[in-house]
Write an enzyme that holds these catalytic residues in place. Structure first.
Site, short mmCIF file in Angstrom:
data_model
loop_
_atom_site.label_atom_id
_atom_site.label_comp_id
_atom_site.label_asym_id
_atom_site.label_seq_id
_atom_site.Cartn_x
_atom_site.Cartn_y
_atom_site.Cartn_z
N LYS A 95 1.02 -1.24 -0.08
CA LYS A 95 -0.36 -0.22 0.07
C LYS A 95 0.54 1.37 -0.29
O LYS A 95 0.67 2.47 -0.96
CB LYS A 95 -1.23 0.49 1.37
CG LYS A 95 -2.05 -0.58 0.92
CD LYS A 95 -2.50 -0.27 2.44
CE LYS A 95 -1.44 -0.31 4.17
NZ LYS A 95 -1.40 -1.88 4.65
N ARG A 145 -9.18 1.37 10.21
CA ARG A 145 -8.06 0.08 10.64
C ARG A 145 -9.31 -0.17 11.02
O ARG A 145 -9.60 -1.87 11.09
CB ARG A 145 -7.11 0.55 11.14
CG ARG A 145 -5.96 0.16 10.03
CD ARG A 145 -5.01 -0.14 11.08
NE ARG A 145 -3.69 -0.57 10.97
CZ ARG A 145 -2.41 -0.24 9.63
NH1 ARG A 145 -2.54 0.59 9.64
NH2 ARG A 145 -1.15 -0.56 9.72
N ARG A 188 12.78 -5.96 4.65
CA ARG A 188 12.01 -4.73 4.25
C ARG A 188 13.14 -3.31 5.05
O ARG A 188 13.02 -3.68 6.23
CB ARG A 188 11.23 -4.11 3.58
CG ARG A 188 10.29 -4.22 5.18
CD ARG A 188 8.76 -3.69 4.72
NE ARG A 188 7.77 -2.93 5.37
CZ ARG A 188 6.47 -3.42 5.25
NH1 ARG A 188 5.31 -2.96 4.76
NH2 ARG A 188 6.02 -2.67 6.29
N ARG A 245 11.75 -0.87 10.12
CA ARG A 245 10.55 -0.40 11.48
C ARG A 245 11.14 -1.55 12.36
O ARG A 245 11.37 -2.59 11.73
CB ARG A 245 9.67 -0.12 10.81
CG ARG A 245 9.09 0.54 9.44
CD ARG A 245 7.60 0.61 9.06
NE ARG A 245 6.60 -0.34 9.48
CZ ARG A 245 5.09 -0.41 9.12
NH1 ARG A 245 5.30 0.37 8.26
NH2 ARG A 245 4.49 -1.16 10.15
N ARG A 255 0.41 -7.99 14.00
CA ARG A 255 -0.51 -7.29 13.10
C ARG A 255 -1.08 -7.95 11.80
O ARG A 255 -1.93 -7.16 11.54
CB ARG A 255 0.74 -6.85 11.99
CG ARG A 255 1.53 -5.68 13.23
CD ARG A 255 2.64 -5.33 12.56
NE ARG A 255 2.62 -4.46 11.43
CZ ARG A 255 4.07 -4.86 10.57
NH1 ARG A 255 4.91 -4.90 10.67
NH2 ARG A 255 3.81 -3.79 9.42
P1 AMP Z 1 1.70 0.77 9.24
O1 AMP Z 1 2.25 2.01 9.34
O2 AMP Z 1 0.38 1.43 8.84
O3 AMP Z 1 1.94 -0.64 8.64
O4 AMP Z 1 1.24 1.33 10.70
C1 AMP Z 1 1.91 0.75 11.61
C2 AMP Z 1 1.04 0.63 13.29
O5 AMP Z 1 0.76 1.52 13.51
C3 AMP Z 1 0.31 -0.40 12.57
O6 AMP Z 1 0.57 -1.60 13.51
C4 AMP Z 1 -0.95 1.02 14.14
O7 AMP Z 1 -0.10 -0.36 15.72
C5 AMP Z 1 -0.60 1.97 13.93
N1 AMP Z 1 -1.68 2.17 13.33
C6 AMP Z 1 -1.14 3.02 12.21
N2 AMP Z 1 -2.47 3.52 11.34
C7 AMP Z 1 -3.58 3.36 12.39
C8 AMP Z 1 -4.81 3.01 12.62
N3 AMP Z 1 -5.95 3.75 11.46
N4 AMP Z 1 -5.71 2.47 13.98
C9 AMP Z 1 -4.79 2.16 14.94
N5 AMP Z 1 -3.36 1.54 14.69
C10 AMP Z 1 -2.59 2.48 13.14
#
Ligand code: AMP
Length: 217
Positions: free
Chosen positions: A15, A90, A129, A163, A174
């Site tokens: 994404k 989410r 990554r 990360r 996740r």
């Molecule tokens: P991402 O970079 O989108 O994979 O997000 C990394 C982490 O941030 C996720 O595993 C969640 O802990 C938190 N996170 C990001 N976006 C959201 C969201 N919309 N709702 C809840 N937690 C989020």
């Protein structure tokens, strides 16, 4: 015409990469809630402090915090002609809050695109990554190594980062959160007639071409 879209899909499904390409191609900003939270963690803000433990565990940050972040971000001038939501909503309550927010502004989503990738591919995709610290270009141990080892192809930077939550253990949590809390959004948006599906288990540029075909000129 304004383009307001949501890119959905599992963690590691591509994404973020695709959102960056759409941002460049159409001039609309990528709103990555994961990036916003990581910035808050680095800056040591109160939200960052609260979010760090949750993110490290691979769980979801509270709907209240996330809706607040997005509401503030969507109000900024660069979102006037559209935006790409990447990582938000989410949960169903986040989707409902977004509907309410957009309605209050008299605007609507144009499409919700799911980038589909089978679970068994995601762990390898995520754990390999890394990104250039200077310019943010993404790489992968197996699928996309820098042309010259240790040097970024784009900016020549020599420092890279991974990360904190991209480890096999956290990835499992996740993925579980994705299936339990985020996947129910697919029927939610299908019911609104907005959902489109793209096969994300192909070469990145082929996926980009499919997205551009959906989004038009
Ligand atoms: P991402 O970079 O989108 O994979 O997000 C990394 C982490 O941030 C996720 O595993 C969640 O802990 C938190 N996170 C990001 N976006 C959201 C969201 N919309 N709702 C809840 N937690 C989020």
């Amino acid at each position: 015409m304004a383009k307001r879209l949501i890119l959905m899909g599992p963690p590691g499904g591509g994404k973020g990469t695709q959102a960056k390409r759409i941002q460049e191609r159409y001039g609309i900003p990528q709103l990555s809630t994961g990036d916003m939270l990581r910035a808050a963690v680095s800056a040591g803000t109160p939200i960052g402090k609260q979010a760090k433990t949750v993110m490290d565990a691979g769980k979801l940050v509270s709907d209240e915090i996330m809706v607040g972040l997005i509401a503030e971000r969507i109000d900024q001038a660069d979102c006037a002609t559209g935006f790409i939501l990447d990582g938000f909503p989410r949960t169903i309550p986040q989707a409902e809050a977004l509907d309410k927010l957009l309605k209050s502004k008299g605007i609507k989503l144009d499409s919700v695109i799911e980038v589909q990738v089978p679970d068994e591919k995601l762990v390898t995709r995520i754990t390999g990554r890394f990104t250039c610290k200077a310019c943010g270009e993404g790489y992968h141990d197996t699928f996309k190594t820098p042309k010259k080892a240790g040097v970024c192809d784009v900016c020549g930077g020599a420092e890279f980062s991974r990360r904190a939550d991209d480890n096999a253990e956290t990835v499992k949590a996740r993925l579980a959160a994705y299936h339990a809390q985020t996947a129910p959004l697919l029927p939610y948006y299908e019911g609104q007639g907005l959902l489109k599906v793209v096969d994300g288990d192909r070469d990145m540029s082929v996926v980009t071409a499919d997205l551009e075909a959906i989004l038009g000129r």
